[in-house]
Enzyme design. Structure first.
Site, PDB file in Angstrom:
ATOM      1  CG  ASP A 169      -1.932   1.124   1.171  1.00 38.97           C
ATOM      2  OD1 ASP A 169      -3.028   0.885   0.657  1.00 38.97           O
ATOM      3  OD2 ASP A 169      -1.627   2.239   1.655  1.00 38.97           O
ATOM      4  CG  ASN A 190      -4.437  11.936  -4.595  1.00 42.07           C
ATOM      5  OD1 ASN A 190      -3.650  11.897  -5.534  1.00 42.07           O
ATOM      6  ND2 ASN A 190      -5.106  10.873  -4.183  1.00 42.07           N
ATOM      7  CG  ASP A 221      -4.075   3.410  -1.405  1.00 44.74           C
ATOM      8  OD1 ASP A 221      -4.837   2.429  -1.327  1.00 44.74           O
ATOM      9  OD2 ASP A 221      -3.911   4.217  -0.469  1.00 44.74           O
TER      10      ASP A 221
END
Length: 263
Positions: A125, A133, A168
């Site tokens: 991950d 973001n 992710d």
């Protein structure tokens, strides 16, 4: 999978071509037989010329049809391959899609004549994707995921599977891997990501990339979903312990995914 699709298509094309040629040959033979019976007393040269015409004319008629049929089947096979490729791989990272990755694990794991093969499974991950973001933009986040996927694929063997199982999250299936093999691959991935120089296009700066990894070593008949669940729990543990680290679990004969032995 795609190679198998091509083989099936080529085999069908061969069958159609053989049937078509066989039908043409049967037509010629029947036609010649009919002429021999009806025109038995006709001059031999005339009969031979008629026989050649009976063979050439159907051949001239059938050849273009065979060519058109071959072109059509080739185009159809190309479209099928392209469609299968799009369904099998994630468009952003070129990794296997989640459903296909899960199905492939069970197929490979049960392909051995001695029973289900042992191995290892990793869940990887990306750390702090939301922060990336929010601060730079979703395009930078996608760029980071693509970069991490490329690092993962470069860090495994040709027979290993790499899938994107979440936004992710990635997963790596290592069939037949030993504990030492799995630890080496997991550390190689973690270290390569941490050392990567990532410069988001929109940010104009270097952004540190790290991943948290959960690994499960298995010697049991656990399903792909059970392995993913166990590895995901270890990945969450790695997150809670500070990120950019690896946590391991071991599923032995007699143990269950809900109570694995920990390393």
């Amino acid at each position: 999978m795609l190679d198998r699709l091509n083989a099936i298509t080529q085999r069908r094309w061969g069958q159609v071509a053989l049937l078509t040629l066989a039908g043409a040959l049967l037509f010629v033979i029947v036609g010649l037989g009919f002429r021999v019976l009806v025109f038995a007393g006709v001059d031999a040269e005339l009969l031979w010329r008629d026989a050649v015409n009976a063979f050439v004319l159907p051949l001239l008629f059938i050849t273009p049809l065979l060519v058109l049929l071959g072109l059509s089947l080739t185009e159809n096979a190309s479209l099928k391959q392209k469609y299968a490729q799009e369904l099998a791989h994630d468009s952003l990272t070129s990794c296997l899609t989640g459903p296909l990755f899960t199905a492939a694990i069970d197929v490979i794991a049960t392909s051995s004549a001695t029973g289900r093969r042992p191995g290892a499974l990793l869940v990887i991950d990306m750390d702090h994707l939301r922060r990336l973001n929010e601060q730079i933009g979703y395009a930078a986040g996608n760029q980071a995921l693509s970069a991490i996927a490329a690092i993962i694929r470069a860090s495994v063997r040709s027979g290993d599977l790499v899938g994107r199982i979440g936004g992710d999250e990635f997963s790596v299936y290592l069939p037949g891997a030993t504990k030492a093999n799995a630890e080496k691959v997991a550390e190689r991935i973690r270290n390569a990501v941490a050392e990567a120089s990532f410069e988001p296009v929109a940010g104009g700066l270097t952004w540190p990339l790290t991943v948290s990894v959960g690994a499960v070593l298995f010697e049991t008949d656990a399903t792909a979903d059970e392995l993913l669940l166990t590895a995901d729990r270890q990945m969450q543990a790695a997150k809670e312990k500070g990120r950019n680290r690896i946590e391991y679990a071991h599923l032995r004969q007699g143990s269950s995914p809900s109570r694995p032995s920990l390393h």
